[in-house]
Design a protein around this motif. Structure first.
Motif, PDB file in Angstrom:
ATOM      1  N   ASP A 216      48.913  24.311   7.870  1.00  0.00           N
ATOM      2  CA  ASP A 216      49.766  25.595   7.291  1.00  0.00           C
ATOM      3  C   ASP A 216      51.160  25.263   7.032  1.00  0.00           C
ATOM      4  O   ASP A 216      51.839  24.765   8.125  1.00  0.00           O
ATOM      5  N   VAL A 217      51.940  25.723   6.003  1.00  0.00           N
ATOM      6  CA  VAL A 217      53.394  25.646   5.939  1.00  0.00           C
ATOM      7  C   VAL A 217      53.635  26.905   5.172  1.00  0.00           C
ATOM      8  O   VAL A 217      52.707  27.716   4.472  1.00  0.00           O
ATOM      9  N   TYR A 218      54.753  27.538   5.261  1.00  0.00           N
ATOM     10  CA  TYR A 218      55.329  28.664   4.855  1.00  0.00           C
ATOM     11  C   TYR A 218      56.666  28.616   4.265  1.00  0.00           C
ATOM     12  O   TYR A 218      57.475  27.593   4.626  1.00  0.00           O
ATOM     13  N   MET A 219      56.575  28.842   2.675  1.00  0.00           N
ATOM     14  CA  MET A 219      57.688  28.626   2.011  1.00  0.00           C
ATOM     15  C   MET A 219      58.131  29.595   1.266  1.00  0.00           C
ATOM     16  O   MET A 219      57.758  30.863   1.058  1.00  0.00           O
ATOM     17  N   LYS A 220      59.616  29.575   1.044  1.00  0.00           N
ATOM     18  CA  LYS A 220      60.376  30.332  -0.071  1.00  0.00           C
ATOM     19  C   LYS A 220      61.120  29.711  -1.013  1.00  0.00           C
ATOM     20  O   LYS A 220      61.257  28.170  -0.781  1.00  0.00           O
ATOM     21  N   GLY A 221      61.452  30.084  -1.978  1.00  0.00           N
ATOM     22  CA  GLY A 221      62.176  29.362  -3.078  1.00  0.00           C
ATOM     23  C   GLY A 221      61.228  28.359  -3.982  1.00  0.00           C
ATOM     24  O   GLY A 221      60.403  28.961  -4.621  1.00  0.00           O
ATOM     25  N   GLU A 222      61.533  27.172  -4.201  1.00  0.00           N
ATOM     26  CA  GLU A 222      60.872  26.198  -5.231  1.00  0.00           C
ATOM     27  C   GLU A 222      60.709  24.833  -4.497  1.00  0.00           C
ATOM     28  O   GLU A 222      61.735  24.118  -4.075  1.00  0.00           O
ATOM     29  N   ILE A 223      59.339  24.663  -4.620  1.00  0.00           N
ATOM     30  CA  ILE A 223      58.918  23.320  -3.749  1.00  0.00           C
ATOM     31  C   ILE A 223      57.752  22.634  -4.798  1.00  0.00           C
ATOM     32  O   ILE A 223      56.833  23.418  -5.154  1.00  0.00           O
ATOM     33  N   TYR A 224      57.933  21.385  -4.912  1.00  0.00           N
ATOM     34  CA  TYR A 224      56.890  20.537  -5.574  1.00  0.00           C
ATOM     35  C   TYR A 224      56.139  19.900  -4.579  1.00  0.00           C
ATOM     36  O   TYR A 224      56.661  19.215  -3.632  1.00  0.00           O
ATOM     37  N   PHE A 225      54.868  19.884  -4.479  1.00  0.00           N
ATOM     38  CA  PHE A 225      54.022  19.218  -3.419  1.00  0.00           C
ATOM     39  C   PHE A 225      53.171  18.026  -3.978  1.00  0.00           C
ATOM     40  O   PHE A 225      52.679  18.478  -5.011  1.00  0.00           O
TER      41      PHE A 225
END
Length: 387
Positions: A216-225
């Protein structure tokens, strides 16, 4: 429209008319008078009459993908014999000079320095590798110089609030947080082999130790995975609007708090966007677009390059609203953008330029929109309608 602006456009029209052989005697006399007013005017005239000048401008158009004019121009010129190419060049230059007149290039060059309303005091550089790691104990570390995070596994403390003898089956999970400021980006590899590209003004919370069930990860903004395959431990990206569940795949997530839409764009593999109501599955080449205000979700096929090229060092726009483009540019160059009115924000633009160009090069590309003027004053950019 000011008298000086009208005069500048009149001179530009006369130069274009002379280049294409359509100038009349009255226009020729007017142009000669203007040339004789100062040595500066003569130098500018000679510049705009030179083939080298137009060759460089056409190269600019080609490199920045601002339209098909360059390709058509080259095709037509190459169809004729060499001795006629110079004539063809000047005839088609009329089209090109029109573009640059409308975009303000001639206006900026002809305007005298003391009359310029804005002075650019510095070259604004593009963003760079910047990241701050906030450890689970609150310690902040600048990790801009490293891209591999092999987190030190800490013992997970039991939650003593429940369970027999103060013991609990629930463990208190500790997180590290990686934050990217405006004007920054970051590329990192997690301990499970997954690779992440983080854009400006983005954040991700990662557990010190992944659980035995899932990652599990928690994000805000913009990320390419780009997620390392592990069927036994699905990778789950948590956002404020829902969760994205994957096993091994590549996708882009954009979820800025000041934007109306959350966008998930799938490059390859398979993902499920999960909300309280339903699961929505995406296929490669599809994008989920969720309206945060009303919860409406749309899934459609898209050109994934438009949404993922930022990680490869390009700005690519296709019929995109100017406000959305400027939001992206503002985060990357850490600038503030101001608009004359709402209608300016809704102008559509198509273009392609290197992400690591100086701001003035990006603005030069945007000035090719003949409906706007853009001026820079230190870290502020002003966008207004073209008179």
């Amino acid at each position: 429209m000011t008298e000086r602006y009208l005069h500048i456009n009149r001179i530009a029209d006369l130069i274009a008319a002379e280049i294409t052989g359509r100038i009349d005697e009255e226009g020729r006399e007017e142009l000669e008078r203007w040339k004789g007013e100062s040595s500066e005017n003569m130098q500018l005239y000679e510049l705009y009459r030179s083939q080298d000048f137009w060759t460089s401008k056409l190269e600019f158009v080609r490199e920045h993908s601002v339209g098909e004019a360059f390709d058509e121009f080259t095709k037509r010129v190459n169809q004729v014999k060499s001795r006629r190419r110079r004539l063809i060049f000047y005839r088609y230059a009329a089209v090109v000079i029109g573009v640059f007149i409308l975009s303000g290039v001639l206006y900026l060059n002809l305007r005298k320095p003391e009359q310029a309303p804005v002075t650019v005091t510095q070259r604004i550089q593009p963003g760079s590798f910047k990241a701050i790691l906030t450890r689970s104990d609150g310690q902040k570390i600048d990790i801009s110089d490293t891209t591999y995070l092999a987190f030190v596994e800490e013992r997970m403390e039991p939650d003593s609030s429940s369970g027999k003898g103060g013991q609990s089956q629930n463990m208190a999970v500790r997180y590290h947080t990686i934050s990217i400021p405006r004007g920054g980006e970051y590329d990192l590899t997690l301990s499970d082999g997954s690779r992440l590209w983080m854009n400006s003004e983005s954040e991700i919370r990662i557990p010190v130790q992944f659980s035995k069930e899932q990652r599990d990860v928690y994000m805000k903004g913009e990320i390419y995975f780009d997620i390392a395959p592990d069927a036994q431990h699905p990778f789950v990206v948590h956002t404020h609007q829902g969760n994205i569940r994957v096993v091994g795949t590549s996708f882009n997530v954009r979820d800025y708090q000041d934007e109306v839409f959350l966008e998930t764009t799938l490059v390859n593999g398979k993902v499920a966007f999960q909300t309280e109501d339903k699961d929505t599955y995406l296929k490669p080449g599809e994008q989920l677009r969720l309206n945060k205000e009303n919860g409406e979700t749309i899934v459609e096929e898209v050109n994934v390059r438009l949404y993922c090229s930022w990680k490869d060092g390009r700005f690519v726009f296709e019929k995109q609203r100017l406000e959305e483009i400027m939001n992206t540019i503002a985060r990357w160059y850490d600038i503030n953008v101001f608009y004359e009115n709402q209608s300016v924000k809704d102008i559509l633009f198509t273009g392609n330029i290197k992400r690591y160009s100086d701001l003035d090069q990006v603005i030069e590309m945007l000035r090719l929109i003949n409906k706007i003027e853009i001026e820079i004053n230190e870290k502020s950019v002003f966008v207004r309608s073209n008179p």
